[in-house]
Design a protein around this motif. Sequence first.
Motif, short mmCIF file in Angstrom:
data_model
loop_
_atom_site.label_atom_id
_atom_site.label_comp_id
_atom_site.label_asym_id
_atom_site.label_seq_id
_atom_site.Cartn_x
_atom_site.Cartn_y
_atom_site.Cartn_z
N GLY A 179 -22.17 79.81 -21.36
CA GLY A 179 -22.48 81.00 -22.13
C GLY A 179 -21.55 82.16 -21.82
O GLY A 179 -20.37 81.99 -21.57
N ASP A 180 -22.12 83.37 -21.83
CA ASP A 180 -21.34 84.58 -21.65
C ASP A 180 -21.54 85.21 -20.27
O ASP A 180 -21.17 86.36 -20.05
N VAL A 181 -22.10 84.48 -19.31
CA VAL A 181 -22.35 85.04 -17.99
C VAL A 181 -21.04 85.20 -17.25
O VAL A 181 -20.19 84.32 -17.26
N GLU A 182 -20.86 86.36 -16.58
CA GLU A 182 -19.63 86.60 -15.82
C GLU A 182 -19.83 86.18 -14.37
O GLU A 182 -20.87 86.44 -13.78
N PRO A 183 -18.82 85.56 -13.75
CA PRO A 183 -18.93 85.19 -12.34
C PRO A 183 -18.85 86.41 -11.45
O PRO A 183 -18.32 87.45 -11.83
#
Length: 384
Positions: A179-183
């Motif tokens: 998805g669009d989750v940032e590390p």
Amino acid sequence: MRILHTSDWHIGRTFHGYSTLDALRGVLGALVGEVRRRDVDVVVVAGDVFDTGTPAASCYTVLTDALREIGATGARIVLTSGNHDNAARLGFTAPLLRDGIHVITDPRAVGAPVTIDDAHGPVHFYGIPYLEPAIVRSVWPGAELRTQEHAIRHAMGLVNADRAERGGRSVVVSHCFAGDVEPTAGVEREIRQGTLDVVPLADFGGPDYVALGHIHGRSRLAENVRYSGAPLHYSFGEGGKPRGAWIVDIGADGVEGVEWMDLPVPRRLTTLRGPLDDLLTDERLAPHEGDWVCAVLTDPNPPLEPMRKLKARFPHCATVRIAPEGGADADRRTFRERVESARSDGELVDDFLAHVRGGRRATDAEREIIGDVVSTREGAEARA
């Protein structure tokens, strides 16, 4: 059926040089207590069990104790490998483990579930270990596997084909960047080239619940697709993120509810900003004296021995950063670029001072001293 979703234990990881084993052991002990208190049926661990592929013996002890204690509550365990794990090493003992502990590290097992029954029938748990495209091409030679997105899509194709044949309820356990989750900067090792290895949320369609690992903060991508995050804070960038696990209740027709369960934080993480003298004397900072501290010093000039002085007040000061006030607008050239562009020795020294002082150049008095030194050196060279 009640499921506890956790991930990213990173057994053996250090925090700015400090061991986290004792803290993690305590948090996992609290997790075991919640498994017992909440009558959890299955504990799902979505990858990155260890922090490296060659963990020390003490790390295996922590894992062994945690699995044994979870098993003693009567709960089953489904555990997969992540990108930090050595899949072969982690999976080596899988056939020797007691009944009820399932370690899934072999991509050839994708599509073959661990089936656990409850009062409503079977629930199929599909473990998807971390899939490195270069490695799994030999496992699935006919598939296009240039990116991790391709690998996960192929794996989910196998899962959904098996689901269609078996029927019943299902849970997928996967370790990837979805998805669009940032590390979290400095924590999750980068697994992307541009955006090629981001796995679209749509690829996880089908199962009743998808338990993800790899991101260290909890996240809800969809009602039934979530990251649990890590049980410990492993960087100051994670300081504001809660630590815990998801409690997932699956009924006869699928997921009936998902609840967040907090885990204890052994030591808070705090970032303190200001001149060194203020951090050492400000009484308002007294509540943070027992915290892990990141000190951001705004002194115009780097102070002498700041870590030694800070530790006298904050024994758990872990890192110091120098960020002089006004430095945000400073010249961002590298020192090499400054050296190459300097037109004189005096300018070179001035650029050096600006580089080490966060953009603050020499004062008029300093320039006078620099000029005298440079003139003296040039005169000595001319006479040589």
